[in-house]
Scaffold this motif. Structure first.
Motif, PDB file in Angstrom:
ATOM      1  N   ALA A   1      -7.298  -1.615 -15.936  1.00  0.00           N
ATOM      2  CA  ALA A   1      -6.555  -2.935 -15.512  1.00  0.00           C
ATOM      3  C   ALA A   1      -4.790  -2.452 -14.915  1.00  0.00           C
ATOM      4  O   ALA A   1      -4.579  -2.861 -14.301  1.00  0.00           O
ATOM      5  N   LYS A   2      -4.422  -1.621 -15.996  1.00  0.00           N
ATOM      6  CA  LYS A   2      -3.109  -1.022 -15.715  1.00  0.00           C
ATOM      7  C   LYS A   2      -3.219  -0.342 -14.253  1.00  0.00           C
ATOM      8  O   LYS A   2      -2.189  -0.511 -13.245  1.00  0.00           O
ATOM      9  N   GLN A   3      -4.151   0.308 -14.003  1.00  0.00           N
ATOM     10  CA  GLN A   3      -3.998   0.947 -12.601  1.00  0.00           C
ATOM     11  C   GLN A   3      -4.003  -0.006 -11.532  1.00  0.00           C
ATOM     12  O   GLN A   3      -3.491   0.301 -10.454  1.00  0.00           O
ATOM     13  N   GLY A   4      -4.863  -0.968 -11.557  1.00  0.00           N
ATOM     14  CA  GLY A   4      -4.931  -2.028 -10.679  1.00  0.00           C
ATOM     15  C   GLY A   4      -3.435  -2.814 -10.614  1.00  0.00           C
ATOM     16  O   GLY A   4      -3.105  -2.937  -9.352  1.00  0.00           O
ATOM     17  N   VAL A   5      -2.881  -2.901 -11.768  1.00  0.00           N
ATOM     18  CA  VAL A   5      -1.453  -3.688 -11.507  1.00  0.00           C
ATOM     19  C   VAL A   5      -0.556  -2.523 -11.003  1.00  0.00           C
ATOM     20  O   VAL A   5       0.394  -3.049 -10.189  1.00  0.00           O
TER      21      VAL A   5
ATOM     22  N   LYS B   1       1.672  -3.794  -7.756  1.00  0.00           N
ATOM     23  CA  LYS B   1       3.198  -3.828  -8.005  1.00  0.00           C
ATOM     24  C   LYS B   1       3.882  -2.694  -6.904  1.00  0.00           C
ATOM     25  O   LYS B   1       4.990  -2.715  -6.811  1.00  0.00           O
ATOM     26  N   ASN B   2       3.168  -1.940  -6.199  1.00  0.00           N
ATOM     27  CA  ASN B   2       3.707  -0.948  -5.372  1.00  0.00           C
ATOM     28  C   ASN B   2       3.002  -0.917  -3.840  1.00  0.00           C
ATOM     29  O   ASN B   2       2.431  -0.050  -3.542  1.00  0.00           O
ATOM     30  N   PHE B   3       3.129  -2.079  -3.333  1.00  0.00           N
ATOM     31  CA  PHE B   3       2.654  -2.419  -2.116  1.00  0.00           C
ATOM     32  C   PHE B   3       1.044  -2.095  -1.788  1.00  0.00           C
ATOM     33  O   PHE B   3       0.551  -2.123  -0.708  1.00  0.00           O
ATOM     34  N   GLY B   4       0.430  -2.233  -2.831  1.00  0.00           N
ATOM     35  CA  GLY B   4      -1.104  -2.079  -2.591  1.00  0.00           C
ATOM     36  C   GLY B   4      -1.467  -0.458  -2.601  1.00  0.00           C
ATOM     37  O   GLY B   4      -2.449   0.041  -2.187  1.00  0.00           O
ATOM     38  N   ILE B   5      -0.394   0.463  -2.832  1.00  0.00           N
ATOM     39  CA  ILE B   5      -0.650   1.996  -2.528  1.00  0.00           C
ATOM     40  C   ILE B   5      -1.580   2.385  -3.603  1.00  0.00           C
ATOM     41  O   ILE B   5      -0.926   2.695  -4.790  1.00  0.00           O
ATOM     42  N   ALA B   6      -2.618   3.376  -3.344  1.00  0.00           N
ATOM     43  CA  ALA B   6      -3.274   4.038  -4.067  1.00  0.00           C
ATOM     44  C   ALA B   6      -3.000   5.524  -4.153  1.00  0.00           C
ATOM     45  O   ALA B   6      -2.909   6.151  -5.086  1.00  0.00           O
ATOM     46  N   SER B   7      -2.653   6.029  -2.937  1.00  0.00           N
ATOM     47  CA  SER B   7      -2.108   7.592  -2.800  1.00  0.00           C
ATOM     48  C   SER B   7      -1.287   7.619  -1.650  1.00  0.00           C
ATOM     49  O   SER B   7      -1.035   6.808  -0.913  1.00  0.00           O
TER      50      SER B   7
ATOM     51  N   ASP C   1      -2.062   8.554   1.245  1.00  0.00           N
ATOM     52  CA  ASP C   1      -2.859   8.511   2.408  1.00  0.00           C
ATOM     53  C   ASP C   1      -3.660   7.189   2.369  1.00  0.00           C
ATOM     54  O   ASP C   1      -4.402   6.917   3.393  1.00  0.00           O
ATOM     55  N   ALA C   2      -3.674   6.631   1.212  1.00  0.00           N
ATOM     56  CA  ALA C   2      -4.579   5.492   0.958  1.00  0.00           C
ATOM     57  C   ALA C   2      -3.762   4.007   0.411  1.00  0.00           C
ATOM     58  O   ALA C   2      -2.924   4.129  -0.495  1.00  0.00           O
ATOM     59  N   ILE C   3      -3.795   2.816   1.197  1.00  0.00           N
ATOM     60  CA  ILE C   3      -3.365   1.704   0.913  1.00  0.00           C
ATOM     61  C   ILE C   3      -4.450   0.424   0.865  1.00  0.00           C
ATOM     62  O   ILE C   3      -4.794  -0.011   1.960  1.00  0.00           O
ATOM     63  N   PRO C   4      -5.418   0.409  -0.157  1.00  0.00           N
ATOM     64  CA  PRO C   4      -6.731  -0.297   0.010  1.00  0.00           C
ATOM     65  C   PRO C   4      -6.312  -1.713  -0.220  1.00  0.00           C
ATOM     66  O   PRO C   4      -7.293  -2.426  -0.287  1.00  0.00           O
ATOM     67  N   LEU C   5      -5.357  -2.017  -0.741  1.00  0.00           N
ATOM     68  CA  LEU C   5      -5.229  -3.597  -1.094  1.00  0.00           C
ATOM     69  C   LEU C   5      -3.784  -4.008  -0.675  1.00  0.00           C
ATOM     70  O   LEU C   5      -2.735  -3.374  -0.260  1.00  0.00           O
ATOM     71  N   VAL C   6      -3.484  -5.286  -0.575  1.00  0.00           N
ATOM     72  CA  VAL C   6      -2.174  -6.107  -0.126  1.00  0.00           C
ATOM     73  C   VAL C   6      -1.451  -6.128  -1.516  1.00  0.00           C
ATOM     74  O   VAL C   6      -1.921  -6.733  -2.323  1.00  0.00           O
ATOM     75  N   GLY C   7      -0.288  -5.811  -1.600  1.00  0.00           N
ATOM     76  CA  GLY C   7       0.368  -5.812  -2.663  1.00  0.00           C
ATOM     77  C   GLY C   7       1.894  -6.031  -2.299  1.00  0.00           C
ATOM     78  O   GLY C   7       2.330  -6.390  -1.292  1.00  0.00           O
ATOM     79  N   THR C   8       2.903  -5.901  -3.547  1.00  0.00           N
ATOM     80  CA  THR C   8       4.213  -6.103  -3.109  1.00  0.00           C
ATOM     81  C   THR C   8       4.966  -5.185  -3.714  1.00  0.00           C
ATOM     82  O   THR C   8       4.612  -4.135  -4.444  1.00  0.00           O
ATOM     83  N   ASN C   9       6.451  -5.424  -3.987  1.00  0.00           N
ATOM     84  CA  ASN C   9       7.364  -4.358  -4.383  1.00  0.00           C
ATOM     85  C   ASN C   9       7.869  -4.803  -5.798  1.00  0.00           C
ATOM     86  O   ASN C   9       8.815  -5.709  -5.673  1.00  0.00           O
ATOM     87  N   GLY C  10       7.148  -4.755  -6.736  1.00  0.00           N
ATOM     88  CA  GLY C  10       7.488  -5.188  -8.109  1.00  0.00           C
ATOM     89  C   GLY C  10       8.048  -4.277  -9.391  1.00  0.00           C
ATOM     90  O   GLY C  10       8.000  -4.421 -10.303  1.00  0.00           O
TER      91      GLY C  10
END
Length: 376
Positions: free
Chosen positions: A201-205, A209-215, A217-226
């Motif tokens: 769950a923390k990984q998803g959070v 909170k970081n624009f949906g960035i996973a790595s 080269d990968a942005i798999p979801l819509v996030g925000t800057n928190g």
């Protein structure tokens, strides 16, 4: 006239201690994006709060929005009408429909029986609030959630350091959110956190909170800057160093109020619930019909005397224009919440509030009820 007494005043550590940490930040030039102060504060908070996984955020409202987003909820969310507006706004901003249920008159939290009656096939979660730091009926809510396959998120903005029967309140629910706003018992100027039940769950959070960035080269979801900055995290370390001192000073104020106000006809001082280790963040009273004047009149007279109290929470969220058309918002559905919202008054409480000031406030309330007994 004495100097005004405000409803709260933030505790701040010695400035020299903070400057020393700022010098380290200047030297490293790491200002945000999970720097060393950020990482170490997450670890310290997890240990202090006895919480599974902690993610720091920019503020408490965004913490709740991110938690709701990361939980991938849909449809309807059952919640309380008796809270700060950020609770319901976070649900609505997540494109979800808030469903209000009534509260208990004992702890001001959502009534589990009302929660169960409100569940429909569209319900995906329960968002409870540990109001004034009083824990919700967490075991009952957990049982309801398991029976119906619902997620549970707690708005724990008031509950920093609170325990129930020796157990941290952050050990219940799928997620809990905290506010570290300047008005809170533990503050980082602005800030917040999400307590996650699992590392997954923390990984998803963290992604949310970081624009949906996973790595890189990968942005798999819509996030925000928190993300919390290093400046806020550094202050958080110092505040944690002093927190038990702050709690003890707040407890002193709480106990002095109770000694003065218990027994005044028409003033109800809610007791600290059995088994709760409190943080003394707020000191609410209820102004009942037996009192000589009503809540609003007492509020106005205190203000005229230089004593700033707060009608917290008022107005009721279900009565706001963006929510009052919801079927669950009708006053007949929420009789206790609609009663308490017109009786509650939070008195000043903070570490620097002197015994003389507490006595002055209590004497003023006593005099407002029975002016012949106490000198004006």
């Amino acid at each position: 006239m004495s100097d005004p007494i405000f409803v709260t005043r933030p505790f701040l550590p010695p400035l020299a201690d903070y400057v020393a940490l700022l010098e380290q930040i200047w030297e490293s030039r790491i200002l945000t994006n999970g720097g060393p102060f950020h990482q170490s504060l997450e670890q310290r908070l997890a240990e202090y709060l006895d919480a599974p996984e902690v993610s720091l955020t920019t503020n408490g409202a965004l913490a709740l929005e991110i938690a709701i987003d990361a939980a991938a909820l849909s449809g309807e969310v059952i919640t309380t009408p008796y809270s700060f507006v950020a609770t319901t706004h976070s649900i609505k901003r997540g494109n979800l429909r808030p469903v209000f249920v009534d509260i208990s008159p004992d702890d001001f939290n959502i009534d589990p029986d009302a929660v169960e009656r409100a569940i429909t096939p569209a319900t995906s979660a329960i968002v409870g609030v540990h109001c004034y730091g009083n824990p919700c009926a967490v075991d009952a809510i957990e049982a309801i959630a398991k029976r119906h396959g619902l997620r549970v998120i707690y708005d724990a903005a008031h509950a920093f350091g609170v325990r129930l029967n020796g157990r941290s309140v952050f050990q219940w629910g799928d997620m809990s959110t905290l506010s570290f706003h300047a008005t809170k018992s533990y503050n980082t100027f602005e800030g917040g956190a999400i307590v996650n039940a699992t590392a997954q769950a923390k990984q998803g959070v963290e992604r949310a909170k970081n624009f949906g960035i996973a790595s890189e080269d990968a942005i798999p979801l819509v996030g925000t800057n928190g993300k919390m900055s290093e400046l806020n995290a550094a202050l958080g370390h110092l505040q944690l160093d002093h927190y038990e001192e702050v709690r003890a000073l707040r407890q002193r104020v709480d106990e002095r109020y109770r000694a003065h106000l218990n027994g005044i006809a028409g003033i109800h001082v809610p007791p600290i619930p059995r088994g709760v280790t409190a943080n003394y963040s707020y000191f609410p009273i209820l102004v009942l019909p037996e009192f000589a004047i009503d809540r609003d009149q007492l509020y106005d007279r205190l203000k005229q005397a230089g004593i700033v109290s707060r009608k917290y929470f008022y107005p009721l969220l279900s009565n706001l224009p963006m929510y009052d058309s919801l079927p669950s918002a009708v006053p007949e559905n929420l009789p206790i919440a609609n009663q308490i919202v017109n009786q509650v008054l939070c008195l000043p409480i903070y570490p620097g509030l002197s015994d003389d000031d507490v006595d002055r406030i209590a004497e003023f309330i006593t005099h407002a009820h029975n002016p012949v007994r106490v000198r004006a």
